[in-house]
Design a protein around this motif. Structure first.
Motif, short mmCIF file in Angstrom:
data_model
loop_
_atom_site.label_atom_id
_atom_site.label_comp_id
_atom_site.label_asym_id
_atom_site.label_seq_id
_atom_site.Cartn_x
_atom_site.Cartn_y
_atom_site.Cartn_z
N PRO A 77 0.64 0.35 11.88
CA PRO A 77 1.47 -0.81 12.17
C PRO A 77 2.17 -1.18 10.86
N ARG A 78 3.40 -1.62 10.92
CA ARG A 78 4.06 -2.03 9.66
C ARG A 78 3.35 -3.25 9.06
N LYS A 79 2.75 -4.08 9.92
CA LYS A 79 1.96 -5.20 9.42
C LYS A 79 0.79 -4.65 8.62
N PRO A 80 0.61 -5.09 7.37
CA PRO A 80 -0.43 -4.51 6.52
C PRO A 80 -1.82 -5.07 6.77
N ILE A 81 -2.46 -4.63 7.84
CA ILE A 81 -3.86 -4.97 8.11
C ILE A 81 -4.68 -3.94 7.34
N THR A 83 0.85 -1.19 0.00
CA THR A 83 0.00 0.00 0.00
C THR A 83 0.89 1.24 0.00
N LEU A 84 0.25 2.38 -0.31
CA LEU A 84 0.94 3.66 -0.25
C LEU A 84 1.64 3.83 1.10
N PHE A 85 0.93 3.52 2.18
CA PHE A 85 1.50 3.74 3.51
C PHE A 85 2.65 2.78 3.79
N ALA A 86 2.55 1.54 3.30
CA ALA A 86 3.66 0.59 3.50
C ALA A 86 4.89 1.07 2.74
N HIS A 141 -4.71 0.58 4.52
CA HIS A 141 -3.65 0.06 5.40
C HIS A 141 -3.98 0.70 6.75
N LEU A 142 -4.35 -0.12 7.71
CA LEU A 142 -4.82 0.40 9.01
C LEU A 142 -3.96 1.56 9.49
N HIS A 143 -4.63 2.65 9.86
CA HIS A 143 -3.91 3.80 10.40
C HIS A 143 -4.78 4.50 11.42
N LEU A 144 -4.11 5.12 12.37
CA LEU A 144 -4.79 5.84 13.44
C LEU A 144 -4.40 7.31 13.29
N ILE A 161 8.61 5.55 -0.80
CA ILE A 161 7.98 6.82 -1.13
C ILE A 161 8.30 7.77 0.03
N PRO A 162 8.72 9.01 -0.26
CA PRO A 162 9.08 9.91 0.83
C PRO A 162 7.89 10.32 1.69
#
Ligand code: AMP
Length: 115
Positions: free
Chosen positions: A44-48, A5-8, A99-102, A15-16
């Motif tokens: 989390p680095r784990k891609p949930i 994902t973009l976030f991963a 990609h799970l994010h808070l 990606i910067p």
């Protein structure tokens, strides 16, 4: 081609991003379209993909995610005035990146109900 994902890709440095915090399990960075004076995303680095995909085995990871968010909020100087932690889930929850994010939002008065 990478299926991350973009976030991963941001967490791996492919990606910067505007890094706020990094360790083996979590990565935090500033939101590109901030909704408050301070708007940090922690993943989390784990891609949930989304919070509803989390399983019982993710209990410690999710607890750590929230605690890490409070630590980042403290370091960002948000503790005295308070702040908001948000997880959007799925379409009607307003989630756009799977990609799970808070979200850590602070630096202004928050309203309720949210939009
Ligand atoms: P959500 O709507 O909960 O999925 O949140 C996704 C968030 O990611 C939004 O607040 C976006 O502004 C943010 N975002 C999207 N692309 C980027 C990016 N390249 N760098 C930083 N934040 C981003």
């Amino acid at each position: 081609m990478s299926e991350d994902t973009l976030f991963a890709k941001m967490a791996s440095g492919e990606i910067p991003s505007d890094e706020v915090y990094s360790d083996e399990e979590y990565y935090a960075f500033r939101d590109i379209n901030p909704q408050a004076p301070t708007h940090v995303l922690i993943i989390p680095r784990k891609p949930i993909p989304k919070i509803s995909d989390a399983e019982d085995g993710d209990r410690a990871l999710l607890g750590g995610l929230v605690l890490k968010a409070t630590e980042i909020a403290r370091r960002e100087g948000l503790e005295d005035d308070g702040y908001r932690l948000v997880i959007n889930c799925g379409k009607q929850g307003g989630q756009t990146v799977y990609h799970l994010h808070l979200h850590i939002l602070g630096g202004r008065q928050m309203n309720w109900p949210p939009g």
